[in-house]
Design an enzyme around this catalytic site. Structure first.
Site, PDB file in Angstrom:
ATOM      1  N   LYS A  51       3.188 -15.369   2.619  1.00 35.31           N
ATOM      2  CA  LYS A  51       3.443 -16.077   1.363  1.00 35.31           C
ATOM      3  C   LYS A  51       4.956 -16.273   1.302  1.00 35.31           C
ATOM      4  CE  LYS A  51       1.922 -17.691  -2.608  1.00 35.31           C
ATOM      5  NZ  LYS A  51       1.002 -18.853  -2.728  1.00 35.31           N
TER       6      LYS A  51
ATOM      7  N   ASP B 149      -6.363  -7.151   4.292  1.00 34.21           N
ATOM      8  CA  ASP B 149      -7.497  -6.503   3.629  1.00 34.21           C
ATOM      9  C   ASP B 149      -8.393  -7.560   3.001  1.00 34.21           C
ATOM     10  OD1 ASP B 149      -9.042  -4.414   2.451  1.00 34.21           O
ATOM     11  OD2 ASP B 149      -8.000  -4.774   0.553  1.00 34.21           O
TER      12      ASP B 149
ATOM     13  N   ASP C 192     -12.409  -9.226   4.440  1.00 31.32           N
ATOM     14  CA  ASP C 192     -13.663  -9.176   3.668  1.00 31.32           C
ATOM     15  C   ASP C 192     -14.217 -10.591   3.544  1.00 31.32           C
ATOM     16  OD1 ASP C 192     -13.497  -6.398   3.142  1.00 31.32           O
ATOM     17  OD2 ASP C 192     -14.309  -6.701   1.115  1.00 31.32           O
TER      18      ASP C 192
ATOM     19  N   ASP D  10      -2.869 -18.309   0.625  1.00 28.10           N
ATOM     20  CA  ASP D  10      -3.850 -19.008  -0.223  1.00 28.10           C
ATOM     21  C   ASP D  10      -4.529 -20.120   0.572  1.00 28.10           C
ATOM     22  OD1 ASP D  10      -1.356 -20.238  -0.182  1.00 28.10           O
ATOM     23  OD2 ASP D  10      -1.341 -20.780  -2.299  1.00 28.10           O
TER      24      ASP D  10
ATOM     25  N   TYR E 277       0.820  -1.211   0.000  1.00 17.65           N
ATOM     26  CA  TYR E 277       0.000   0.000   0.000  1.00 17.65           C
ATOM     27  C   TYR E 277       0.856   1.264   0.000  1.00 17.65           C
ATOM     28  CZ  TYR E 277      -4.637  -2.041   0.910  1.00 17.65           C
ATOM     29  OH  TYR E 277      -5.842  -2.695   0.824  1.00 17.65           O
TER      30      TYR E 277
END
Ligand code: IPM
Ligand code: MN
Length: 360
Positions: free
Chosen positions: A190, A246, A250, A222, A142
Site C-alpha cells: 500500500k 493474512d 484467506d 486493495d 502484528y
C-alpha cells in the site's frame, strides 16, 4: 532417513487433522523405508489449561530439538469472547513464530480440476490457478511497538514497523522460489499510503536486481484483493507483508474450493514449521468431520521443504488429488455422501501404500 518431528496439535480440530497427517506420514515411512519419530508438545489453549502459558518452555525445547515441526491449529472460543483475558492462545502462536524466527510463511494456492464446480467463482476464471504467497510472518503490525492504549484507555494504537533486513531476507526467498517457477514476483503493498510499504518497494527493487531473469511488478493490496478473484492466473509468486498476507490468503482459499485444503510452511534460517492455514474450527472439534487435507498437504510440504524428500511429498499430493477426483472427501467438499476425517486419512494413507505395489 531418520527424522524427529515435533507435533503441536493445539486446539479444536487440530488434534484430529494432525492425527491423519501422521497416519499419512507413517504410510510414507513404510513405503520409502524411512523412520519418523514424533514428539508431542502442548500449544495454545490446551497449553494454557495445563501450564498457564500458550507456548511453554518445554514446547519450545521440543521444537528446537526436532528436525521439523508439524502444527495443527490454535484458538478457543472461551478466550475469543473475553476481551479482558490476559493470556490468549494466539499469543502462543505469535511468540512461537517470533522466537523460532519463522519469518517466511509460504502459502501455495491452486485450483483443483475436480473441485472447480464447487467454487463460487467461475470455472474459466479459476482454472489453471497456481501461485504461492510469501507472507512476512514476524514483523509489521502484528509485532510493532509501541502498541496498546493511552492512559485514559480511550485511544488504542498498533504500530506497523519494518526494517530493510526484514524485507530483504524474505524477498530473497520469494525471488529464489520464482526462479524455479514462472519467474514472476508481484509485490503487494500500500505504497500510496504507508511508509513501510515504500520501504518494501525500495528494498524489493534492490533485491530484484540480483535476479535479472525474474519479472517484478507491484500491486496495491486493495487492487490485488480484486485481481485474486478476477484473474488469479495472473499471479506466480506474491510477496507481501504480514497482515496483507493474512487477509489475501484467506480470500485466495476460495479458489481452491475450501479453506480446509490449504497447507503452509513457515520457515526461517534455522527452523521450519508446517501447518494448515485454517483455524481451530471449534464447532467441529471432536466430531470427526473436519477436512484433514490441509494438514496432510502440510505434511507433504514438510517432507519437501524440511527433508528434501520430493518424491515422498509428491506421493502424498497425488494421493490427495485422487481422493478429490473420486469424491473421497469430508462434508465441506461433499455434503451428500461425505467421508469422516479418519476415513479421508485412511483413504490417502491407503493410496500412498497402494502406489508402492504399482511401483514394485
Ligand atoms: C493465520 C491466523 C493467525 C494470523 C491468527 C490465529 C493469529 O489467522 O495463521 O493466518 O493472523 O496470523
Ligand atoms: Mn489468517
Amino acid at each position: 532417513m531418520n527424522k524427529t518431528i515435533a507435533i503441536l496439535a493445539g486446539d479444536g480440530i487440530g488434534p484430529e487433522v494432525i492425527a491423519e497427517a501422521r497416519k499419512v506420514m507413517d504410510a510414507v515411512a513404510r513405503r520409502f523405508g524411512h523412520s519418523f519419530i514424533y514428539k508431542e508438545a502442548l500449544v495454545g489453549a490446551a497449553a494454557i489449561d495445563a501450564t498457564g502459558d500458550p507456548f511453554p518452555g518445554k514446547t519450545e525445547r521440543t521444537c528446537r530439538e526436532a528436525d521439523a515441526i508439524l502444527f495443527g491449529a490454535i484458538g478457543d472460543p472461551k478466550y475469543d469472547n473475553d476481551p479482558s483475558a490476559k493470556v490468549r492462545p494466539e499469543q502462543g502462536l505469535l511468540r512461537m513464530r517470533s522466537t523460532l524466527g519463522l519469518y517466511a510463511n509460504i502459502r501455495p494456492v491452486m485450483s483443483y480440476e475436480a473441485l472447480e464446480d464447487r467454487s463460487p467463482l467461475k470455472n474459466n476464471v479459476i482454472s489453471g490457478t497456481d501461485f504461492v504467497v510469501f507472507r512476512e510472518l514476524t514483523g509489521g503490525i502484528y509485532f510493532g511497538e509501541p502498541r496498546g492504549r493511552t492512559e485514559n484507555g480511550n485511544t488504542a494504537f498498533d504500530s506497523c514497523v519494518y526494517s530493510r533486513e526484514e524485507i530483504r531476507r524474505i524477498a530473497h526467498k520469494a525471488f529464489q522460489a520464482a526462479g524455479k517457477r514462472r519467474k514472476h514476483v508481484t509485490l503487494v503493498d500500500k505504497a500510496n499510503v504507508l511508509a513501510t510499504s515504500r520501504l518494501w518497494r525500495e528494498e524489493v527493487v534492490r533485491v530484484g536486481e540480483e535476479y535479472p531473469d525474474i519479472t517484478l511488478d507491484y500491486m496495491f493490496v486493495d487492487n490485488a484483493a480484486m485481481k485474486i478473484i478476477l484473474q488469479p492466473t495472473f499471479f506466480d509468486v506474491v510477496l507481501t507483508e504480514n497482515m496483507f498476507g493474512d487477509i489475501i490468503t484467506d480470500e485466495a482459499s476460495v479458489i481452491a474450493g475450501s479453506l480446509g485444503l490449504l497447507p503452509s510452511a513457515s520457515t526461517g534460517d534455522e527452523f521450519a514449521l508446517f501447518e494448515p492455514i485454517h483455524g481451530s474450527y471449534p464447532q467441529a472439534a471432536g466430531k470427526n468431520t473436519a477436512n484433514p487435507m490441509g494438514a496432510i498437504l502440510s505434511a507433504a510440504m514438510l517432507l519437501e521443504y524440511a527433508f528434501g524428500a520430493i518424491e515422498e511429498s509428491k506421493a502424498i499430493r497425488d494421493a490427495v488429488a485422487s481422493a478429490l477426483e473420486e469424491g473421497s472427501v469430508t462434508e465441506d467438499l461433499n455434503a451428500d455422501s461425505p467421508l469422516s476425517t479418519r476415513e479421508v486419512g485412511d483413504y490417502v494413507a491407503g493410496k500412498v501404500l497402494e502406489m508402492k505395489e504399482v511401483a514394485e
